[in-house]
Design an enzyme around this catalytic site. Structure first.
Site, PDB file in Angstrom:
ATOM      1  N   GLY A  99       7.971   4.100   2.193  1.00  0.00           N
ATOM      2  CA  GLY A  99       9.030   5.161   2.601  1.00  0.00           C
ATOM      3  C   GLY A  99      10.594   4.676   3.066  1.00  0.00           C
ATOM      4  O   GLY A  99      10.347   3.670   3.415  1.00  0.00           O
ATOM      5  N   PHE A 124      10.448   4.601   6.194  1.00  0.00           N
ATOM      6  CA  PHE A 124      10.184   4.554   7.668  1.00  0.00           C
ATOM      7  C   PHE A 124      10.172   2.936   7.835  1.00  0.00           C
ATOM      8  O   PHE A 124       9.527   1.934   8.588  1.00  0.00           O
ATOM      9  CB  PHE A 124       8.250   4.467   8.266  1.00  0.00           C
ATOM     10  CG  PHE A 124       7.375   4.191   7.142  1.00  0.00           C
ATOM     11  CD1 PHE A 124       6.953   3.194   6.913  1.00  0.00           C
ATOM     12  CD2 PHE A 124       7.355   5.692   5.650  1.00  0.00           C
ATOM     13  CE1 PHE A 124       5.774   3.103   5.938  1.00  0.00           C
ATOM     14  CE2 PHE A 124       6.268   5.753   4.723  1.00  0.00           C
ATOM     15  CZ  PHE A 124       5.726   4.291   5.024  1.00  0.00           C
ATOM     16  N   LEU A 134       0.793  -1.060   0.221  1.00  0.00           N
ATOM     17  CA  LEU A 134      -0.232   0.031  -0.030  1.00  0.00           C
ATOM     18  C   LEU A 134       1.126   0.999   0.317  1.00  0.00           C
ATOM     19  O   LEU A 134       0.256   2.355   0.000  1.00  0.00           O
ATOM     20  CB  LEU A 134      -0.615   0.271   0.987  1.00  0.00           C
ATOM     21  CG  LEU A 134      -1.884  -1.000   1.856  1.00  0.00           C
ATOM     22  CD1 LEU A 134      -3.146  -0.914   3.089  1.00  0.00           C
ATOM     23  CD2 LEU A 134      -3.271  -0.170   0.522  1.00  0.00           C
ATOM     24  N   GLY A 135       2.327   1.263   0.826  1.00  0.00           N
ATOM     25  CA  GLY A 135       2.950   2.491   0.758  1.00  0.00           C
ATOM     26  C   GLY A 135       4.210   1.675   1.229  1.00  0.00           C
ATOM     27  O   GLY A 135       4.513   1.150   1.609  1.00  0.00           O
ATOM     28  N   ASP A 163       2.547  15.939  12.736  1.00  0.00           N
ATOM     29  CA  ASP A 163       2.730  15.721  11.076  1.00  0.00           C
ATOM     30  C   ASP A 163       1.484  15.662  10.422  1.00  0.00           C
ATOM     31  O   ASP A 163       1.090  15.278   9.765  1.00  0.00           O
ATOM     32  CB  ASP A 163       3.936  14.573  10.832  1.00  0.00           C
ATOM     33  CG  ASP A 163       4.409  14.986   9.719  1.00  0.00           C
ATOM     34  OD1 ASP A 163       4.194  15.510   8.600  1.00  0.00           O
ATOM     35  OD2 ASP A 163       4.358  13.404   8.885  1.00  0.00           O
TER      36      ASP A 163
END
Length: 283
Positions: A32, A34, A29-30, A156
């Site tokens: 980065g 992290f 899904l994503g 954030d």
């Protein structure tokens, strides 16, 4: 079709208590700095979930929170605290988690259909009308205040960290990876997105959590209405109680000015945002 789920160093654990033995892992899904977020399904009831896998680094900070004898990675700890108490639909729910020496895993609710607010805005021409912005801001301001009341400073709040259901317009605040415990003393480091950071941090090098959160909500509201970040000229106009957005209501202009006050002590308090007249407008 499910894909092979991630494992530290590539091995396949045989321990039935390992968190991935309770879920099937699907599409990414994503991704980065992290770590990686995958779509998943809980085996016991086929519930759709989001599984976040985060490798640990030398910079991974761990903190103590009540009811947990060992320090936890800060992101897990803050998400636990933000979920502590009655369920708040506007804050993403942590369903399961596991901490290991070289990585940690978080299993989060995965509302469907949903997309982040940045993609949602792009599909709607880059800006949102005042009614839609009000509906979103009502939810985000509530989520931000609840987090602070539970001792969590998200730090954030931005388009990419808000999921919106395109059918119901329900919004959820996600990703506590840049956050910290809320405290009454000033912060000297800013780990959130620079475009949303408060002016006092750039002037003095310090800022307070609640006041910084109110500023970030002002930036968010401005971006939704205008499609871009406020310029120095925009901020000056707001200070003079003028708006650069044609047709924006007096109440909307007033709220933007109250949130984007350069002097933090004059900024609208987080707990008072939803009492502003802009949210009382009948549409």
């Amino acid at each position: 079709m499910a894909v092979q789920h991630p494992h530290p160093r590539g091995e396949t654990p045989v321990d039935a208590d390992y968190i991935f033995s309770h879920y099937t892992i699907g599409d990414e899904l994503g991704k980065g700095g992290f770590g990686v977020v995958y779509e998943g399904r809980r085996l016991e009831d086929d519930l759709k979930v989001a599984v976040k896998y985060v490798p640990k680094t030398d910079d991974t900070e761990c903190i103590f929170i009540p009811d947990h004898p060992k320090p936890l990675p800060k992101e897990i700890a803050l998400t636990i605290l933000a979920n502590k108490g009655p369920i708040v639909p506007e804050v993403i729910r942590l369903l399961d988690w596991q901490d290991h020496p070289d990585h940690f895993v978080m299993v989060l609710e995965c509302p469907s259909p949903s997309e982040n607010l940045r993609k949602f805005m792009r599909r709607h021409g880059g800006t949102l009308d005042e009614e839609k912005t009000r509906h979103i801001m009502r939810q985000v301001a509530h989520a931000a205040n609840v987090c602070c009341l539970r001792g969590v400073f998200h730090r954030d709040i931005k388009l990419a960290n808000l999921l919106i259901n395109s059918e119901t317009s329900e919004v959820k605040l996600i990703d506590f990876g840049c956050g910290d415990m809320l405290r009454s003393s000033p912060y000297r480091l800013y780990s959130g997105t620079a475009d949303y950071s408060p002016p006092e941090y750039h002037v003095r090098g310090t800022y307070y959590g609640r006041q910084a959160t109110a500023w970030s909500l002002g930036i968010l509201m401005f971006v939704m209405l205008h499609g871009d970040l406020p310029s120095d000229h925009d901020l000056l106009q707001l200070k003079q109680k003028r708006c650069s957005k044609p047709g924006l209501s007096t109440e909307g202009c007033d709220l933007l000015g109250a949130l984007l006050q350069d002097k933090p002590r004059r900024r609208l308090a987080l707990g008072l945002i939803l009492h502003h007249n802009w949210f009382k407008v009948v549409t």
